[in-house]
Design an enzyme around this catalytic site. Structure first.
Site, short mmCIF file in Angstrom:
data_model
loop_
_atom_site.label_atom_id
_atom_site.label_comp_id
_atom_site.label_asym_id
_atom_site.label_seq_id
_atom_site.Cartn_x
_atom_site.Cartn_y
_atom_site.Cartn_z
CG HIS A 37 -1.81 -0.91 1.33
ND1 HIS A 37 -1.66 -2.17 2.20
CD2 HIS A 37 -3.18 -1.35 0.48
CE1 HIS A 37 -2.86 -3.16 1.94
NE2 HIS A 37 -3.63 -2.49 1.20
CD GLU A 150 0.44 -4.69 -12.78
OE1 GLU A 150 1.61 -5.68 -12.45
OE2 GLU A 150 0.74 -4.16 -13.79
#
EC number: 6.3.2.1
Length: 283
Positions: A37, A150
């Site tokens: 993150h 992804e």
């Protein structure tokens, strides 16, 4: 970094930034943040002048037997990590703020095609919940760009199609998966693993890499390749949910002759379900 809880506060803060000529970047999360993150937030800071992050554990994307109640809430630690990563505005709405009329009465968005199969088959309604909350958040923030990891490859495909089909004025970026030193994709759910399970987990990425190498070497019997890879996962102590070779844009099944492929996997260690993927480029 400012933290706001209401849509009104969020929009006012974004409007101030935009009035100063700033380009708005957005990273939606469910909290329990890790280095993956943080990498998204830092990358948003490279592409935009004002970075907005949301933390919202979205009930709409959890099934009745899934881990909504035990999903970790770590706001104080998340705020510290976001501050270090360069977040300017954190949006932490309540369920009532996001769904004021309740979830049963909430308009929902279904993205056909890419949301079906894979995680869509294993988690009915999941991507409807994802598409709905992402649509709401994009409308609330109205960023110039939004970033997604992804690792959640099918989710990224769903969001790209959602934005394209609804003509939403936002640029979507997919960012590479961040991994531990042993190859395990970083995930908030890794914290559920016990020591033995954590030791077995790197077999997921190892198996993906071996399968990718065989495809790049010219192997074309995809069913046989997948059967071997499933066996490798099982021998490592994992219980595969799915393991498939797909075309990366439409997510249709991959076939020999495709030059761009993605291998997608979901597998259980105990009750913890982990996902990963590997892109294979044959050009």
């Amino acid at each position: 970094m400012n933290t706001v809880k209401t849509v009104r506060e969020l929009r006012a803060a974004v409007a101030r930034a935009r009035s100063e000529g700033k380009r708005i970047g957005f990273v939606p999360t469910m909290g329990n943040l890790h280095a993956g993150h943080a990498a998204l937030v830092k990358k948003a800071g490279e592409r935009a002048d004002f970075v907005v992050v949301s933390i919202f554990v979205n009930p709409l994307q959890f099934g009745p037997s899934e881990d909504l109640d035990k999903y970790p809430r770590t706001l104080a630690a998340d705020q510290e990590r976001l501050l270090e990563a360069g977040c300017h505005l954190l949006f932490t709405p309540t369920v009532e703020e996001m769904y004021p009329d309740g979830m049963d009465g909430q308009t929902r968005i279904h993205v056909p095609g890419v949301s079906e199969g894979l995680c869509g088959a294993s988690r009915p309604g999941h991507f409807e919940g994802v598409a709905t909350v992402v649509s709401k958040l994009l409308n609330m923030v109205q960023p110039d760009l939004a970033l997604f990891g992804e690792k959640d490859f099918q989710q990224l495909a769903v969001i790209r199609k959602l934005v394209r089909d609804l003509n939403l004025p936002v640029q979507i970026f997919g960012e590479p998966t961040v991994r531990a030193a042993d190859g395990l994709a970083l995930s908030s759910r890794n914290g559920y693993l016990n020591e033995q399970q954590r030791a077995a987990a790197p077999a997921i990425y190892r198996t993906l890499r071996q399968l990718g190498e065989r495809i790049r070497a010219g192997a074309e019997d995809f069913p046989a390749l997948l059967a071997d890879a499933r066996q490798a996962l099982e021998q490592a102590g994992l219980r595969p949910d799915y393991l498939e070779i797909r075309e990366p844009i439409s997510l249709r099944p991959g076939v020999p002759g495709d030059r761009q492929l993605v291998i997608l996997v979901a597998a259980y260690l105990g009750s913890t379900r982990l996902i990963d993927n590997l892109s294979v480029h044959l050009d």
